[in-house]
Enzyme design. Structure first.
Site, short mmCIF file in Angstrom:
data_model
loop_
_atom_site.label_atom_id
_atom_site.label_comp_id
_atom_site.label_asym_id
_atom_site.label_seq_id
_atom_site.Cartn_x
_atom_site.Cartn_y
_atom_site.Cartn_z
N GLU A 51 0.83 -1.21 0.00
CA GLU A 51 0.00 0.00 0.00
C GLU A 51 0.87 1.26 0.00
OE1 GLU A 51 -2.95 -0.17 3.12
OE2 GLU A 51 -4.26 -1.42 1.90
N GLU A 60 -6.54 -7.43 -0.60
CA GLU A 60 -6.99 -7.37 0.80
C GLU A 60 -8.43 -6.89 0.85
OE1 GLU A 60 -4.93 -4.73 3.46
OE2 GLU A 60 -2.97 -5.31 2.69
#
Ligand code: GAL
Length: 683
Positions: free
Chosen positions: A162, A319
């Protein structure tokens, strides 16, 4: 390589059992004693897990000191996973620098806008532009690539994690130096920078590059173009980090695909993912549902945009959560059935893998109350049973893997630069929220049962019969030309308040708003008329506007008024207009109407564009439809948006999957908030 939507098919994680849908999670074995790993792998097989992301936060474990490496544990778990048929998306482990590194090199720590150091103690405490961080990170990447490049479990590389989640905006001296270089490449001369930034204003004129800084804490509003360029630069700086890691990986392991997990979700807006997508071999996204009235529409919107950033090709849901997260003020557990519904909505929009954060819920650390696939309660739990059922459902849906998104006839246009710029300070209102307006249009389309794509502004817009481009604030001349050509060729464009206002330098297009789109829309506005929080305005079509209004002047004979204001000092003035251009049209909505208020205007425009719902009347608005296709079949994903069971009569196809939800299990009935997948012959 094949072509689809003008994009190349890039590399997909190697998988001995294609086609199948990936199913798994972030796996953090370093948080657990060795004996737990055997149990993990056994339970993963029970659940149907076939891939895990490993080593995301393992830097301190892999390299405990500058010149000490510990790969033994990672060798062990890589082997164990492989022996059990579970593939690995191996992280480069650079997301969270270890204490020895930040102690030796505190100059890698980011600095916030106010000049405060961002200290270690959490994660992602590194400057995207730090040469020292870069050197250490790439050393780690090279070591991992060398060691695991030919490990049979390795399916893909997962760069960092991320990127930009916490460190998108860094105002340090490293950032300042890199920003200057970026600006120098963009503008060439200080004079060109002065022009672009409008530095004649407030005596901001620069006479040397060395004077230029990031928009640090200032006495008043920082220069808007400086702010916009800093946003562009910050996204590019992280993209540059992604490329630097990828370069090492491609050099050492040319056969292994490289990805990184994007965060196309909610208000996460710093990273220009449409621009990043071509840097990865396959697009991966993380998404978390934030409660609210449009929570599930937002999931669909994000998944849809991700699928279109990926050019219609399959992508990886890297995710999401099985149940509650830990980072909202109140962290609500998902309702029964929510886990499968959320997962399959992503699959509906092109995800070929459904993964979670994380496999085993942590016992310690800041995320111990974040749900996992294997919760604190253990395997004897509703969450683990739902996980296992989902694993079985994904196995049953294996034939969907590799299929592509079927393009819709309508699209919502999404533009990062307009998002950034429209929400700047020193504007007519600070209440405007770009993504909320875009989502409202998407919700309204869902409410009308109309399938729409969410596409970046760089997509091939001419394929669509109807384009909705809300708050398209930044319109460089070339984009205005594209939109004019689109409408001239019979396309139907809808746009809203605060669109067409500025060019790529955030300079106002003069002569009256909406500037670059004035002629196309056939209207002219002299002054903005935003509304105070307690103000609203009635339209004569029965809807109510908030946030914004415009005093529209009509400057073209081909403009018709679709709705008039009927209250306040705008009474009797046009609120919604449409200019017909041959068989095309350009519609303008001057206020914020919300999903219900947008329905009448959308109904009208859809009709004009000849775009209709593909669903039977009984399901319109109640059920979301997303379609994937292969050479000889199409797959209809039907997602019940309501809390009531819905009969699927009137929809043809062979049912491949029907989520059992609530007590309403009955043949041909879609349970509350449940998902069904039908196979239909390609038409
Ligand atoms: C993501 C992150 C994961 C985990 C998760 C919790 O932002 O990549 O490591 O923190 O959120 O929701």
């Amino acid at each position: 390589m094949q072509e689809h939507h003008g994009h190349r098919w890039l590399r997909w994680p190697s998988d001995p059992v294609r086609p199948r849908l990936g199913f798994g999670a972030d796996y953090n074995p370093e948080q657990w004693p060795r004996h737990v790993w055997d149990d993990d792998v056994r339970a993963m097989k029970v659940a149907g897990v076939n891939i895990v992301s490993l080593a995301i936060f393992s830097w301190a474990r892999i390299q405990p000191r500058a010149d000490e490496w510990d790969f033994a544990w990672l060798d062990d778990i890589m082997d164990l996973l492989h022996t059990n048929g579970i593939a690995v998306d191996l992280a480069t482990a650079t997301a969270s620098p270890p204490p020895w590194l930040t102690t030796a090199h505190p100059e890698i720590l980011p600095v916030d806008r106010d000049g405060r150091t961002v200290w270690p103690g959490a994660r992602q405490h590194w400057r995207p532009t730090s040469p020292v961080f870069r050197e250490h990170a790439l050393r780690l990447v090279r070591a991992l690539a060398g060691r695991y490049g030919s490990h049979p479990a390795l399916a893909a590389w997962h760069v960092n994690n991320e990127l930009g989640c916490h460190n998108i905006y860094d105002y340090s001296d490293d950032a300042a130096a890199a920003f200057r270089q970026w600006l120098c490449r963009r503008y060439g001369t200080v004079e060109a920078l002065n022009q672009a930034w409008g530095t004649a204003f407030w005596s901001q004129r620069y006479s040397d590059w060395a004077q230029v800084l990031p928009p640090r804490l200032a006495a008043s509003h920082p220069n808007p173009t400086q702010q916009l360029d800093f946003k562009r630069f910050s996204s590019d700086a992280l993209k540059d980090h992604l490329r630097a890691e990828r370069t090492v990986l491609r050099e050492v392991t040319p056969g292994i695909p490289v990805t990184t997990n994007f965060m196309v979700m909610g208000e996460t807006k710093g990273m220009h993912y449409a621009d990043w997508a071509s840097e990865v071999d396959f697009v991966a996204n993380d998404h978390y549902v934030v409660p609210g009235p449009q929570a599930f529409d937002e999931l669909s919107f994000s998944a849809n945009l991700t699928g279109n950033i990926a050019g219609g090709r399959p992508w990886y849901l890297m995710e999401h959560s099985t149940s509650a997260v830990n980072w909202q003020p109140v962290n609500v557990a998902k309702a029964p059935g929510g886990l499968a519904r959320d997962s399959l909505t992503h699959v509906a929009h092109g995800a070929d893998a459904v993964c979670f954060f994380q496999w085993r819920q942590s016992a310690a650390g800041a995320e111990k109350y974040h749900s996992g696939m294997l919760p604190h309660a253990g395997e004897d739990s509703a969450v683990f049973r739902a996980v296992t059922e989902l694993g079985a459902a994904l196995r049953d849906l294996a034939e969907v893997a590799g299929t592509t998104r079927q393009r819709a006839r309508a699209a919502v246009v999404f533009d990062w630069e307009s998002w950034w710029t429209a929400e700047h300070d020193s504007h007519p209102t600070d209440r405007l929220r770009y993504r909320r307006e875009a989502l409202d249009w998407y919700t309204a389309l869902l409410d009308l049962g109309v399938r729409a794509d969410v596409v970046p502004v760089t997509a091939e817009l001419e394929h669509y019969d109807l384009l909705v481009a809300p708050i398209l604030h930044v319109v460089p001349a070339a984009l205005a030309d594209r939109l004019r050509a689109y409408v001239a060729n019979g396309g139907h464009l809808v746009t809203t308040y605060f669109s067409g206002i500025v060019d790529e330098h955030d300079h106002v297009w003069l002569g009256g708003y909406p500037g670059a789109l004035r002629d196309l829309l056939g209207i002219r506005i002299e002054e903005f008329a935003p509304l105070l929080d307690d103000q609203c305005v009635e339209l004569d079509n029965g809807t109510t506007g908030i946030l914004w209004t415009d005093r529209i002047g009509i400057i073209d004979a081909d403009v018709e008024v679709l709705a008039w204001y009927k209250s306040g000092d705008l009474a009797g003035r046009a609120a919604i207009t449409r200019r017909s251009v041959g068989t095309g049209s350009a519609t303008y909505v001057s206020t914020r109407l919300g999903p219900a208020g947008l329905r009448p205007v959308l109904t009208d425009v859809l009709d004009t564009a000849g775009v209709h719902s593909e669903l039977p009347d009984t399901l319109r608005g109640q059920v979301e439809l997303a379609v994937r296709q292969s050479a000889d079949a199409e797959y209809w994903f039907l997602v019940n948006r309501t809390g009531e069971p819905r009969e699927l009569s009137g929809v043809e196809g062979t049912i491949l999957y029907m989520q059992q939800a609530g007590d309403t299990a009955a043949p041909g009935v879609l349970g509350p908030h449940a998902v069904s997948v039908l196979r239909r012959r390609q038409v």
